[in-house]
Design a protein around this motif. Sequence first.
Motif, PDB file in Angstrom:
ATOM      1  N   LEU A 159      49.034  46.893  44.005  1.00  0.00           N
ATOM      2  CA  LEU A 159      48.298  46.864  42.740  1.00  0.00           C
ATOM      3  C   LEU A 159      47.102  45.919  42.811  1.00  0.00           C
ATOM      4  O   LEU A 159      46.044  46.197  42.238  1.00  0.00           O
ATOM      5  CB  LEU A 159      49.231  46.450  41.601  1.00  0.00           C
ATOM      6  N   LEU A 160      47.249  44.830  43.538  1.00  0.00           N
ATOM      7  CA  LEU A 160      46.121  43.916  43.712  1.00  0.00           C
ATOM      8  C   LEU A 160      44.994  44.591  44.494  1.00  0.00           C
ATOM      9  O   LEU A 160      43.814  44.408  44.187  1.00  0.00           O
ATOM     10  CB  LEU A 160      46.564  42.646  44.441  1.00  0.00           C
ATOM     11  N   SER A 161      45.358  45.374  45.506  1.00  0.00           N
ATOM     12  CA  SER A 161      44.332  46.068  46.291  1.00  0.00           C
ATOM     13  C   SER A 161      43.596  47.092  45.428  1.00  0.00           C
ATOM     14  O   SER A 161      42.387  47.302  45.593  1.00  0.00           O
ATOM     15  CB  SER A 161      44.957  46.744  47.513  1.00  0.00           C
ATOM     16  N   LEU A 162      44.309  47.737  44.500  1.00  0.00           N
ATOM     17  CA  LEU A 162      43.660  48.678  43.587  1.00  0.00           C
ATOM     18  C   LEU A 162      42.729  47.955  42.618  1.00  0.00           C
ATOM     19  O   LEU A 162      41.652  48.456  42.285  1.00  0.00           O
ATOM     20  CB  LEU A 162      44.714  49.464  42.809  1.00  0.00           C
ATOM     21  N   LEU A 163      43.157  46.782  42.144  1.00  0.00           N
ATOM     22  CA  LEU A 163      42.306  45.990  41.264  1.00  0.00           C
ATOM     23  C   LEU A 163      41.001  45.644  41.975  1.00  0.00           C
ATOM     24  O   LEU A 163      39.908  45.764  41.401  1.00  0.00           O
ATOM     25  CB  LEU A 163      43.051  44.724  40.844  1.00  0.00           C
ATOM     26  N   ALA A 164      41.116  45.219  43.236  1.00  0.00           N
ATOM     27  CA  ALA A 164      39.927  44.861  44.008  1.00  0.00           C
ATOM     28  C   ALA A 164      39.057  46.085  44.279  1.00  0.00           C
ATOM     29  O   ALA A 164      37.823  46.008  44.222  1.00  0.00           O
ATOM     30  CB  ALA A 164      40.332  44.209  45.323  1.00  0.00           C
ATOM     31  N   ALA A 165      39.682  47.212  44.575  1.00  0.00           N
ATOM     32  CA  ALA A 165      38.924  48.433  44.856  1.00  0.00           C
ATOM     33  C   ALA A 165      38.159  48.904  43.625  1.00  0.00           C
ATOM     34  O   ALA A 165      36.993  49.310  43.716  1.00  0.00           O
ATOM     35  CB  ALA A 165      39.868  49.527  45.349  1.00  0.00           C
ATOM     36  N   GLY A 166      38.812  48.858  42.464  1.00  0.00           N
ATOM     37  CA  GLY A 166      38.139  49.261  41.240  1.00  0.00           C
ATOM     38  C   GLY A 166      36.954  48.368  40.926  1.00  0.00           C
ATOM     39  O   GLY A 166      35.879  48.844  40.548  1.00  0.00           O
ATOM     40  N   LEU A 167      37.132  47.058  41.097  1.00  0.00           N
ATOM     41  CA  LEU A 167      36.034  46.121  40.842  1.00  0.00           C
ATOM     42  C   LEU A 167      34.898  46.339  41.836  1.00  0.00           C
ATOM     43  O   LEU A 167      33.713  46.262  41.479  1.00  0.00           O
ATOM     44  CB  LEU A 167      36.554  44.690  40.930  1.00  0.00           C
ATOM     45  N   ALA A 168      35.251  46.630  43.102  1.00  0.00           N
ATOM     46  CA  ALA A 168      34.232  46.873  44.122  1.00  0.00           C
ATOM     47  C   ALA A 168      33.438  48.144  43.821  1.00  0.00           C
ATOM     48  O   ALA A 168      32.236  48.203  44.065  1.00  0.00           O
ATOM     49  CB  ALA A 168      34.885  46.973  45.498  1.00  0.00           C
ATOM     50  N   ALA A 169      34.116  49.162  43.288  1.00  0.00           N
ATOM     51  CA  ALA A 169      33.405  50.388  42.903  1.00  0.00           C
ATOM     52  C   ALA A 169      32.453  50.120  41.747  1.00  0.00           C
ATOM     53  O   ALA A 169      31.381  50.738  41.659  1.00  0.00           O
ATOM     54  CB  ALA A 169      34.417  51.471  42.524  1.00  0.00           C
ATOM     55  N   LEU A 170      32.818  49.207  40.878  1.00  0.00           N
ATOM     56  CA  LEU A 170      31.964  48.859  39.747  1.00  0.00           C
ATOM     57  C   LEU A 170      30.754  48.045  40.184  1.00  0.00           C
ATOM     58  O   LEU A 170      29.621  48.315  39.776  1.00  0.00           O
ATOM     59  CB  LEU A 170      32.775  48.081  38.710  1.00  0.00           C
ATOM     60  N   LEU A 171      30.993  47.047  41.044  1.00  0.00           N
ATOM     61  CA  LEU A 171      29.928  46.132  41.458  1.00  0.00           C
ATOM     62  C   LEU A 171      29.182  46.597  42.698  1.00  0.00           C
ATOM     63  O   LEU A 171      28.099  46.084  43.001  1.00  0.00           O
ATOM     64  CB  LEU A 171      30.507  44.738  41.702  1.00  0.00           C
TER      65      LEU A 171
ATOM     66  N   SER B  28      29.705  45.967  45.768  1.00  0.00           N
ATOM     67  CA  SER B  28      29.448  44.858  46.690  1.00  0.00           C
ATOM     68  C   SER B  28      30.743  44.127  47.003  1.00  0.00           C
ATOM     69  O   SER B  28      31.509  43.799  46.086  1.00  0.00           O
ATOM     70  CB  SER B  28      28.441  43.889  46.077  1.00  0.00           C
ATOM     71  N   VAL B  29      30.981  43.890  48.297  1.00  0.00           N
ATOM     72  CA  VAL B  29      32.146  43.086  48.693  1.00  0.00           C
ATOM     73  C   VAL B  29      31.960  41.649  48.244  1.00  0.00           C
ATOM     74  O   VAL B  29      32.878  41.021  47.696  1.00  0.00           O
ATOM     75  CB  VAL B  29      32.347  43.143  50.226  1.00  0.00           C
ATOM     76  N   THR B  30      30.770  41.118  48.469  1.00  0.00           N
ATOM     77  CA  THR B  30      30.483  39.729  48.087  1.00  0.00           C
ATOM     78  C   THR B  30      30.617  39.530  46.586  1.00  0.00           C
ATOM     79  O   THR B  30      31.235  38.559  46.129  1.00  0.00           O
ATOM     80  CB  THR B  30      29.070  39.329  48.542  1.00  0.00           C
ATOM     81  N   GLY B  31      30.050  40.457  45.817  1.00  0.00           N
ATOM     82  CA  GLY B  31      30.142  40.354  44.368  1.00  0.00           C
ATOM     83  C   GLY B  31      31.573  40.446  43.880  1.00  0.00           C
ATOM     84  O   GLY B  31      31.986  39.704  42.984  1.00  0.00           O
ATOM     85  N   SER B  32      32.341  41.345  44.483  1.00  0.00           N
ATOM     86  CA  SER B  32      33.736  41.509  44.079  1.00  0.00           C
ATOM     87  C   SER B  32      34.554  40.266  44.382  1.00  0.00           C
ATOM     88  O   SER B  32      35.306  39.776  43.540  1.00  0.00           O
ATOM     89  CB  SER B  32      34.352  42.717  44.807  1.00  0.00           C
ATOM     90  N   MET B  33      34.409  39.740  45.587  1.00  0.00           N
ATOM     91  CA  MET B  33      35.191  38.570  45.970  1.00  0.00           C
ATOM     92  C   MET B  33      34.739  37.321  45.221  1.00  0.00           C
ATOM     93  O   MET B  33      35.531  36.404  45.007  1.00  0.00           O
ATOM     94  CB  MET B  33      35.092  38.340  47.486  1.00  0.00           C
ATOM     95  N   SER B  34      33.470  37.279  44.809  1.00  0.00           N
ATOM     96  CA  SER B  34      33.011  36.127  44.024  1.00  0.00           C
ATOM     97  C   SER B  34      33.644  36.113  42.648  1.00  0.00           C
ATOM     98  O   SER B  34      33.693  35.064  41.982  1.00  0.00           O
ATOM     99  CB  SER B  34      31.480  36.154  43.897  1.00  0.00           C
ATOM    100  N   VAL B  35      34.133  37.257  42.195  1.00  0.00           N
ATOM    101  CA  VAL B  35      34.883  37.332  40.938  1.00  0.00           C
ATOM    102  C   VAL B  35      36.363  37.115  41.187  1.00  0.00           C
ATOM    103  O   VAL B  35      37.039  36.374  40.456  1.00  0.00           O
ATOM    104  CB  VAL B  35      34.657  38.695  40.254  1.00  0.00           C
ATOM    105  N   LEU B  36      36.898  37.732  42.233  1.00  0.00           N
ATOM    106  CA  LEU B  36      38.340  37.712  42.474  1.00  0.00           C
ATOM    107  C   LEU B  36      38.856  36.358  42.950  1.00  0.00           C
ATOM    108  O   LEU B  36      39.940  35.928  42.541  1.00  0.00           O
ATOM    109  CB  LEU B  36      38.701  38.788  43.508  1.00  0.00           C
TER     110      LEU B  36
END
Length: 249
Positions: A157-169, A171-179
């Motif tokens: 479920l955490l990987s899905l949360l990250a994937a959804g955020l990455a699809a929105l942003l 960017s890997v950097t942008g996603s991880m800067s939030v996560l």
Amino acid sequence: MSFPAVLHAEWIKVRSLRSLVGSLISVFLATAGLTILVCATLGRPEPDSADFVEPILFSYYGLNFGQMAALTFGAIAMAAEYKNGGIRVSLGAVPNRGLFYAAKLVMIAGLVFAVGLVTSLTSFLSGQALMDEGFGIGIGDPGALRAVVGCAFYLALLSLLAAGLAALLRSVTGSMSVLVPMFLIVPFVVGDVSQGGSAADFLPDRAGQQILLLHPEGPLGAWSGMAVLMVWSGLAVGAGWWALRRRDA
């Protein structure tokens, strides 16, 4: 293209990128490796520790590190499509964006669940075996099997949360800067600010990890905590689908 064909294409992408393979391996090494090291060193929690009455949780000492690898895998697997315009090639091969997005999410969650199940079982068995006699429990004891399977679901479920955020942003950097702050900083800040820390119990990691407790405390139980995590992941996946459907590649 059929769903199995798109799913196979996603599998080829995953095994072709060393960063993705490395992230999956890191889920196991960080969680199981650190757990084995700590349990072999300490043998059991300190008598005045909160983990003393939670022998299952003590077997997952390295989970907070392994979950970061699961988040990284989800973010890279999704956002790597946007690097150098790769998303245009993918959508050219699979014009049906819903099919493309669903296959990618299934591959991400499925791989993390499989690796998470091996990781969870290894952590539990090794951790309990290394604890001092009288402190460990067996896989057949109440709550043990629930925790082993629940840990795998938690990571997926955490990987899905990250994937959804990455699809929105996009960017890997942008996603991880939030996560990264969301999982390493926000729970402590919210816990200090909110009365009794009750608000922090509804954050993704705090809620999901209730599944690892023999005796969950606070407003959430083992399964209600997992349901809260599912809501977080569902919102992220939904936001990612909105971005993929509405924006140009």
